[in-house]
Design an enzyme around this catalytic site. Structure first.
Site, PDB file in Angstrom:
ATOM      1  N   SER A 175     -62.330   1.911  14.997  1.00  0.00           N
ATOM      2  CA  SER A 175     -63.054   2.916  15.783  1.00  0.00           C
ATOM      3  C   SER A 175     -62.188   3.684  16.760  1.00  0.00           C
ATOM      4  O   SER A 175     -62.644   4.661  17.357  1.00  0.00           O
ATOM      5  CB  SER A 175     -64.198   2.248  16.553  1.00  0.00           C
ATOM      6  OG  SER A 175     -65.194   1.789  15.659  1.00  0.00           O
TER       7      SER A 175
ATOM      8  N   GLU B 257       0.808  -1.216   0.000  1.00  0.00           N
ATOM      9  CA  GLU B 257       0.000   0.000   0.000  1.00  0.00           C
ATOM     10  C   GLU B 257       0.845   1.272   0.000  1.00  0.00           C
ATOM     11  O   GLU B 257       0.464   2.268  -0.625  1.00  0.00           O
ATOM     12  CB  GLU B 257      -0.927   0.014   1.228  1.00  0.00           C
ATOM     13  CG  GLU B 257      -2.058  -0.991   1.186  1.00  0.00           C
ATOM     14  CD  GLU B 257      -3.131  -0.624   0.179  1.00  0.00           C
ATOM     15  OE1 GLU B 257      -3.604   0.531   0.185  1.00  0.00           O
ATOM     16  OE2 GLU B 257      -3.474  -1.484  -0.642  1.00  0.00           O
TER      17      GLU B 257
END
Length: 795
Positions: A409, A108
């Site tokens: 309801s 890297e």
């Protein structure tokens, strides 16, 4: 065996001509580089401007990336650790094998230990490539990123490829190298880097690929892991592509070993052995058994996390990437409002209180969910999104916007009754007839050919009812007629203030607004918050799921604030609170909601064919909502709305342990008045003496809404007690009797209707009757009368 890669030889000394050409090329290159750099800086608004716009370097954030965020309950006790797609396990630098560190550096950033954070030599090389790409019209910009730069990009900046971000990355990398050592930087990098699958950091990768801790890795295994970061998806050993063609990641592993040899991190002998092992199939993968992704209190924790994410974006302007990073590995401490005792108890009640079986997926049926909320503060105490053991990330039936159900309801107190009372369209004593809907009204919500024709649950009608009676018995026709009179827009307006959401279908449907047959739907969290309005002086308190969030340094970055808005007046709220004792009374639809001595108010809800059963209600302390139903929307069996009320009562009983009974005070703007339940007008003595029993009721009224007219339905009249006809001027007193009747239109019972005919007795009839009576008396007093003689003898 492989051979050690040779370092490049120095080129032969060039001739003067060659040297001249080389100088010219160099001048051209430098000129191009200068133009490129100038262009980059100019495009970004000049280097100083770019650097000044860089974010602050947060060293703690960089070094603590491996810390998962944690959640705590309302007593500050640990409850959960954030689970995410990122599996990250922190490991100390000293526990990482040297081979792994060397492998990463070799492949890297081989000059990692020599550069100050950026690699000038590499940058110049890459700039030349970028210039070429620009000149050829390619947008592929090269990064030339060092390990330090990559760490900055992962923890502080975005992955966006722009000149501005790259310059900021260089600046921050140089700055970071001044405060952290190379070992500290490499440690943070190795704990942060994405390594395919769900692995973030080398410890998670080691377990994912080799089922062992990172400290146990071999040289070959270290080389493999070091090769993954360049392209995690390509070199992911478990992908279908890799399984078919392992040469892709094998060649990458060889490349890593080659660079390690080149940089003299391994010997020729180690290199040869590793290559041999690789070729002979000794790179073997063995995944570690994954742990459950389900959190301890997932029903509560996941909604909290979503709320924190939302607030990080809205209040602190975090980007999506910053939010994800903070939540998954930023070490946040999130203090929730959950009460662990109440949460556990509610889960147990729902699990055991319904019976039932399991579906093909092992999920209990019927399902149920519940929420308890302190409507005064807004703090939500309980969210249980389902019964039984559920897989991770299951639908949260209590709080998810993706799982909404019709309210039945239970919507009536919100969009019908409180809306009518607060808008002064009705009072608790207003009378509405429970009878079939007029076809002309039904045509408005249906068509002339098929007018809307709602039915009551029991398929019967009961005539005139007050709002109080209609709420207690959940009469559908009364709710529909009142909603029609009031107007759908009014119902929508109030429903939205209560926190409900309606789609275009709902906004034109009286069935949705009056009976809760919602197309969009709702959930227990919304309903619990809405019902809290009735105990909170008409104010809606926005639900709060957390009190504060602290970062990994202990600094408070978010705090929840109580947010309220007025939905209805305090007077209207009190009247509604009192009306809601009807449904939990012995004559109501949900008496099972009652528990102990605590004052309970609430309303049941049932949708078509019992597909959804609800109870929503409150006490002076908490509001709550319970839903029962099946995930596939099928009909529920062996349950009723009172079943939901019973579950609600059980979970609330536990939540109220140790709390003293209390009541909600009557506001000064509410008074009482006695009215007639037949006419709805002020009661009279006649109402008190109704033949069926007194029709006088005393109810609460908002000042200014008390009826001003006296009852004219009851009429007190004198009748001939023999004939039942209205007494006339010549009806004898001994035949007169005062009776109470009802005017036409108030009853259909003939015995109760006010007589329309008068007693036919006239003056002549009275005189004639008097003469007959006188003669009879004279006859009785005559001594020659045989009867008298006999009587005297008997005496």
């Amino acid at each position: 065996m492989g051979e050690k890669p040779k370092k490049p030889r120095k080129p032969a000394k060039p001739s003067k001509t060659g040297k001249s050409r080389k100088i010219n090329k160099r001048k051209i290159l430098y000129a191009l580089i200068g133009v490129f750099v100038f262009t980059c800086l100019a495009a970004g608004g000049a280097g100083i401007a770019i650097i000044s716009g860089a974010p602050e370097l947060d060293v703690n954030n960089i070094t603590n990336m491996s810390q998962p965020s944690q959640l705590y309950d309302d007593k500050g006790e640990y409850m959960d650790t954030v689970k995410s797609s990122e599996n990250r396990i922190a490991v100390k630098y000293s526990e990482m094998p040297q081979d792994l560190k060397n492998a990463i550096v070799s492949i890297e950033d081989e000059r990692f230990y020599k550069h100050p954070g950026i690699d000038i030599k590499r940058i110049i090389s890459i700039i030349f490539i970028d210039i070429k790409n620009k000149l050829t019209g390619s947008d592929n910009l090269q990064g030339a990123s060092t390990i330090t730069q990559q760490l900055i990009k992962m923890t502080t900046l975005t992955s966006e490829v722009t000149i501005t971000r790259k310059v900021q990355e260089w600046y921050l990398a140089l700055k970071l190298e001044k405060v952290l050592s190379k070992d500290q930087i490499l440690e943070s990098y190795l704990n942060t880097i994405y390594l395919g699958g769900s692995a973030y950091g080398v410890e998670a990768a080691s377990r994912q690929y080799f089922s062992k801790s990172v400290g146990e890795l071999s040289l070959l295994e270290c080389a493999y892991i070091a090769g993954v970061p360049q392209s995690p998806s390509v070199y992911y050993a478990y992908s279908s592509t890799s399984k078919k063609n392992p040469s892709v990641y094998i060649n990458r592993t060889k490349a890593v070993l080659s660079r390690m040899l080149y940089n003299e991190y391994i010997t020729q002998e180690q290199y040869d052995q590793a290559i041999s092992d690789l070729d002979s199939g000794k790179l073997v993968f063995e995944a570690q058994a994954t742990q459950s992704e389900r959190m301890n209190y997932e029903w509560f924790s996941l909604p909290v996390i979503e709320q924190v994410k939302k607030d990080l974006k809205e209040k602190l302007n975090y980007t999506d990437e910053e939010v994800a990073r903070a939540i998954s590995s930023g070490g946040l401490k999130i203090y929730t409002t959950m009460n662990k005792t109440m949460q556990d108890s509610t889960q147990e009640v729902l699990n055991s209180g319904l019976g039932g079986g399991a579906d093909s997926n092992g999920i209990l049926t019927p399902q149920a969910s519940a929420v308890i909320m302190d409507y005064h503060s807004g703090e939500v105490k309980v969210i249980v999104g389902g019964r039984g053991d559920q897989p991770a990330l299951s639908y949260n039936r209590a709080a998810s916007e993706k799982y909404l159900r019709p309210a039945g309801s239970s919507i009536k107190p919100l969009t019908v009754y409180s809306a009518a009372i607060d808008s002064k369209k009705a009072t608790a004593a207003t009378l509405i007839e429970d009878s079939p809907l007029d076809a002309s009204i039904g045509a408005i919500y249906g068509s002339e050919a098929e007018p809307y024709d709602p039915k009551n649950d029991n398929l019967t009608y009961s005539g005139m009812n007050t709002l109080r009676s209609a709420i207690m018995k959940s009469i559908n026709l009364v709710a529909v007629k009142l909603e029609h009179t009031m107007g759908l827009k009014t119902g929508i307006s109030y429903g939205e203030k209560y926190g409900l959401t309606f789609d275009e279908h709902d906004k034109t449907s009286i069935a949705a607004l009056a009976l809760g047959q919602l197309h969009h739907g709702t959930n227990p969290l919304k309903m619990a918050a809405a019902y809290g309005v009735f105990g909170n002086e008409g104010n809606y308190t926005q639900p709060i799921l957390y009190t504060k969030v602290m970062d990994n340094t202990g600094t408070v970055i978010l705090e929840s604030e109580k947010t309220t808005r007025e939905v209805i007046s305090a007077d209207s709220a009190f009247v509604m609170y009192d009306l809601l004792k009807g449904p939990v009374s012995s004559g109501g639809t949900g008496p099972a909601a009652n528990f102990g001595d605590i004052e309970v108010r609430g309303k049941t809800g049932t949708t078509s064919d019992k597909r959804d059963l609800w109870f929503c209600g409150l006490t002076p302390y908490y509001s709550g909502a319970v839903w029962i139903g099946n995930d596939d929307n099928s009909v529920t069996v062996n349950v009723s709305s009172n079943t939901a009320a019973g579950l609600w009562g059980k979970i609330m009983a536990s939540a109220h342990e140790g709390l003293e009974p209390k009541t909600i005070s009557q506001p000064s703007g509410v008074t009482t008045a006695s009215v007639c339940s037949v006419s709805g007008k002020l009661a009279t003595d006649a109402c008190e003496n109704d033949p069926r029993g007194s029709t006088v009721i005393t109810d609460y009224f908002i000042q200014g809404s008390i009826p001003t007219e006296m009852c004219d339905a009851h009429i007190s009249v004198e009748v001939n007690k023999i004939t039942g006809l209205l007494a006339g001027p010549f009806t004898p007193d001994f035949l007169k009797e005062t009776r109470i009747y009802l005017k036409s239109g108030y009853t259909t019972d003939p015995a109760l209707l006010l007589p329309t005919e008068q007693d036919p007795t006239t003056l002549d009839t009275v005189i004639e009757g008097y003469s007959d009576s006188l003669q009879q008396n004279q006859s009785n007093n005559n001594p020659n009368n045989s009867n008298n003689s006999n009587n005297n003898t008997a005496q």
